[in-house]
Design a protein around this motif. Structure first.
Motif, mmCIF file in Angstrom:
data_model
loop_
_atom_site.group_PDB
_atom_site.id
_atom_site.type_symbol
_atom_site.label_atom_id
_atom_site.label_comp_id
_atom_site.label_asym_id
_atom_site.label_seq_id
_atom_site.Cartn_x
_atom_site.Cartn_y
_atom_site.Cartn_z
ATOM 1 N N PHE A 153 0.801 -1.234 0.000
ATOM 2 C CA PHE A 153 0.000 0.000 0.000
ATOM 3 C C PHE A 153 0.828 1.275 0.000
ATOM 4 C CE2 PHE A 153 -2.799 -3.019 2.480
ATOM 5 C CZ PHE A 153 -3.538 -3.367 1.373
ATOM 6 N N ARG A 154 2.119 1.202 -0.329
ATOM 7 C CA ARG A 154 2.939 2.416 -0.360
ATOM 8 C C ARG A 154 2.333 3.407 -1.352
ATOM 9 N NH1 ARG A 154 6.864 -1.770 -0.087
ATOM 10 N NH2 ARG A 154 6.795 -1.919 -2.332
ATOM 11 N N GLY A 155 1.870 4.521 -0.830
ATOM 12 C CA GLY A 155 1.309 5.572 -1.674
ATOM 13 C C GLY A 155 -0.205 5.602 -1.720
ATOM 14 N N LEU A 156 -0.888 4.546 -1.324
ATOM 15 C CA LEU A 156 -2.352 4.497 -1.429
ATOM 16 C C LEU A 156 -3.038 5.577 -0.605
ATOM 17 C CD1 LEU A 156 -5.034 3.211 -2.296
ATOM 18 C CD2 LEU A 156 -4.749 1.562 -0.423
ATOM 19 N N LYS A 157 -2.700 5.666 0.669
ATOM 20 C CA LYS A 157 -3.375 6.625 1.549
ATOM 21 C C LYS A 157 -3.129 8.071 1.088
ATOM 22 C CE LYS A 157 -3.978 7.823 6.389
ATOM 23 N NZ LYS A 157 -3.529 7.578 7.761
ATOM 24 N N GLY A 158 -1.889 8.386 0.719
ATOM 25 C CA GLY A 158 -1.567 9.741 0.259
ATOM 26 C C GLY A 158 -2.265 10.099 -1.043
ATOM 27 N N LEU A 159 -2.308 9.156 -1.981
ATOM 28 C CA LEU A 159 -2.989 9.420 -3.246
ATOM 29 C C LEU A 159 -4.490 9.531 -3.065
ATOM 30 C CD1 LEU A 159 -1.014 7.313 -5.863
ATOM 31 C CD2 LEU A 159 -1.062 9.791 -5.588
ATOM 32 N N TYR A 160 -5.046 8.761 -2.139
ATOM 33 C CA TYR A 160 -6.475 8.897 -1.858
ATOM 34 C C TYR A 160 -6.759 10.310 -1.337
ATOM 35 C CZ TYR A 160 -11.099 8.282 0.107
ATOM 36 O OH TYR A 160 -12.429 8.444 0.410
ATOM 37 N N GLN A 161 -5.912 10.801 -0.449
ATOM 38 C CA GLN A 161 -6.106 12.157 0.076
ATOM 39 C C GLN A 161 -5.932 13.198 -1.028
ATOM 40 O OE1 GLN A 161 -7.292 12.948 3.174
ATOM 41 N NE2 GLN A 161 -7.544 14.911 2.135
ATOM 42 N N THR A 162 -4.974 13.004 -1.913
ATOM 43 C CA THR A 162 -4.800 13.898 -3.056
ATOM 44 C C THR A 162 -6.054 13.900 -3.924
ATOM 45 O OG1 THR A 162 -2.406 13.571 -3.093
ATOM 46 C CG2 THR A 162 -3.421 14.357 -5.134
ATOM 47 N N ALA A 163 -6.615 12.731 -4.161
ATOM 48 C CA ALA A 163 -7.838 12.623 -4.956
ATOM 49 C C ALA A 163 -8.967 13.415 -4.307
ATOM 50 C CB ALA A 163 -8.234 11.164 -5.131
ATOM 51 N N ILE A 164 -9.118 13.284 -3.009
ATOM 52 C CA ILE A 164 -10.166 14.021 -2.289
ATOM 53 C C ILE A 164 -9.921 15.521 -2.416
ATOM 54 C CG2 ILE A 164 -11.185 14.448 -0.010
ATOM 55 C CD1 ILE A 164 -11.812 11.681 -1.379
ATOM 56 N N ASP A 165 -8.669 15.941 -2.235
ATOM 57 C CA ASP A 165 -8.322 17.362 -2.352
ATOM 58 C C ASP A 165 -8.577 17.900 -3.758
ATOM 59 O OD1 ASP A 165 -7.531 17.205 0.295
ATOM 60 O OD2 ASP A 165 -5.376 17.120 -0.167
ATOM 61 N N GLN A 166 -8.484 17.040 -4.773
ATOM 62 C CA GLN A 166 -8.685 17.445 -6.165
ATOM 63 C C GLN A 166 -10.161 17.375 -6.588
ATOM 64 O OE1 GLN A 166 -6.393 18.493 -8.554
ATOM 65 N NE2 GLN A 166 -4.875 18.627 -6.947
ATOM 66 N N GLY A 167 -11.055 17.002 -5.683
ATOM 67 C CA GLY A 167 -12.478 16.992 -5.999
ATOM 68 C C GLY A 167 -13.091 15.627 -6.250
ATOM 69 N N CYS A 168 -12.391 14.567 -5.928
ATOM 70 C CA CYS A 168 -12.909 13.215 -6.151
ATOM 71 C C CYS A 168 -13.822 12.774 -5.004
ATOM 72 C CB CYS A 168 -11.763 12.225 -6.316
ATOM 73 S SG CYS A 168 -10.739 12.541 -7.758
ATOM 74 N N THR A 169 -14.726 13.632 -4.628
ATOM 75 C CA THR A 169 -15.706 13.286 -3.596
ATOM 76 C C THR A 169 -17.087 13.513 -4.157
ATOM 77 O OG1 THR A 169 -15.618 15.520 -2.695
ATOM 78 C CG2 THR A 169 -14.243 13.869 -1.626
ATOM 79 N N PRO A 170 -18.052 12.714 -3.823
ATOM 80 C CA PRO A 170 -17.941 11.528 -2.989
ATOM 81 C C PRO A 170 -17.220 10.402 -3.720
ATOM 82 C CG PRO A 170 -20.137 11.664 -3.935
ATOM 83 C CD PRO A 170 -19.392 12.917 -4.353
ATOM 84 N N ASP A 171 -17.101 9.259 -3.047
ATOM 85 C CA ASP A 171 -16.379 8.126 -3.638
ATOM 86 C C ASP A 171 -16.997 7.655 -4.952
ATOM 87 O OD1 ASP A 171 -14.428 8.094 -1.739
ATOM 88 O OD2 ASP A 171 -15.261 6.420 -0.604
ATOM 89 N N SER A 172 -18.223 8.055 -5.246
ATOM 90 C CA SER A 172 -18.853 7.653 -6.510
ATOM 91 C C SER A 172 -18.162 8.275 -7.719
ATOM 92 C CB SER A 172 -20.333 8.032 -6.505
ATOM 93 O OG SER A 172 -20.486 9.436 -6.387
ATOM 94 N N ARG A 173 -17.301 9.250 -7.518
ATOM 95 C CA ARG A 173 -16.541 9.845 -8.626
ATOM 96 C C ARG A 173 -15.426 8.927 -9.113
ATOM 97 N NH1 ARG A 173 -18.387 14.816 -9.826
ATOM 98 N NH2 ARG A 173 -19.117 16.115 -8.113
ATOM 99 N N PHE A 174 -15.124 7.885 -8.333
ATOM 100 C CA PHE A 174 -14.091 6.939 -8.733
ATOM 101 C C PHE A 174 -14.680 5.923 -9.691
ATOM 102 C CE2 PHE A 174 -12.239 8.641 -4.919
ATOM 103 C CZ PHE A 174 -10.891 8.661 -5.196
ATOM 104 N N VAL A 175 -13.901 5.590 -10.718
ATOM 105 C CA VAL A 175 -14.306 4.593 -11.703
ATOM 106 C C VAL A 175 -13.287 3.467 -11.680
ATOM 107 C CG1 VAL A 175 -15.530 6.233 -13.179
ATOM 108 C CG2 VAL A 175 -13.118 5.823 -13.583
ATOM 109 N N GLY A 176 -13.715 2.262 -12.068
ATOM 110 C CA GLY A 176 -12.833 1.094 -12.039
ATOM 111 C C GLY A 176 -11.948 0.981 -13.233
#
Length: 176
Positions: A153-176
């Protein structure tokens, strides 16, 4: 003759996707702003439609064997494998059956059942993101007859926070 040429060009555009300067009304995709970032074992891609402002985010590991979607992380094994009896260990802790997480996966709306009744998981093992936040790695035994596979998981938590900061909220904005 001119009508025949335009009709042929239109058929060409519809059937084969060919389009040149002589074909009127060709479809163009709206311009998008793209953001890409890599940290450790994980990658983040964000696309924002410049006209509508709609955003789509992808968070996945560098080998495309794991991805974030719907508040959970899916770990990908062979799509024909029935992973219903998968067991995992976080950082070498006690083994845990992934089905113990079903109540939380349902609560957060993770799309954990994608296949038919004989193989609903389609080779995916879903773990709620909340369980992974403090971990460094996960070892998953997808089937009892297969050796465990370890994901980091190196980088997962930080990139998730970056995504949130960039407007990827709610989690439904994420695509597979």
């Amino acid at each position: 003759m001119r009508g025949t040429f335009l009709a042929a060009a239109a058929i060409c555009a519809v059937v084969t996707g060919c389009a040149g300067p002589h074909v009127p009304f060709t479809h163009r995709h709206p311009p998008t702003a793209r953001h890409r970032e890599e940290v450790g074992d994980w990658r983040l891609q964000i696309r924002r439609d410049k006209f509508t402002g709609e955003i789509a985010c992808r968070l996945f590991d560098r080998n495309h064997k794991a991805f974030f979607l719907g508040g959970a992380v899916a770990f990908r094994f062979h799509k024909d494998w029935n992973t219903g009896r998968a067991i995992y260990r976080l950082d070498g802790d006690a083994p845990r059956h992934w089905r113990e997480d079903l109540p939380e996966l349902i609560r957060i709306g993770a799309p954990f059942e994608r296949g038919g009744i004989d193989n609903p998981g389609q080779g995916l093992v879903w773990i709620p993101f909340r369980r992974l936040e403090g971990a460094n790695s996960i070892a998953i035994e997808a089937r009892p007859d297969r050796a465990p596979v370890t994901f980091h998981f190196r980088g997962l938590k930080g990139l998730y926070q970056t995504a949130i900061d960039q407007g990827c909220t709610p989690d439904s904005r994420f695509v597979g």
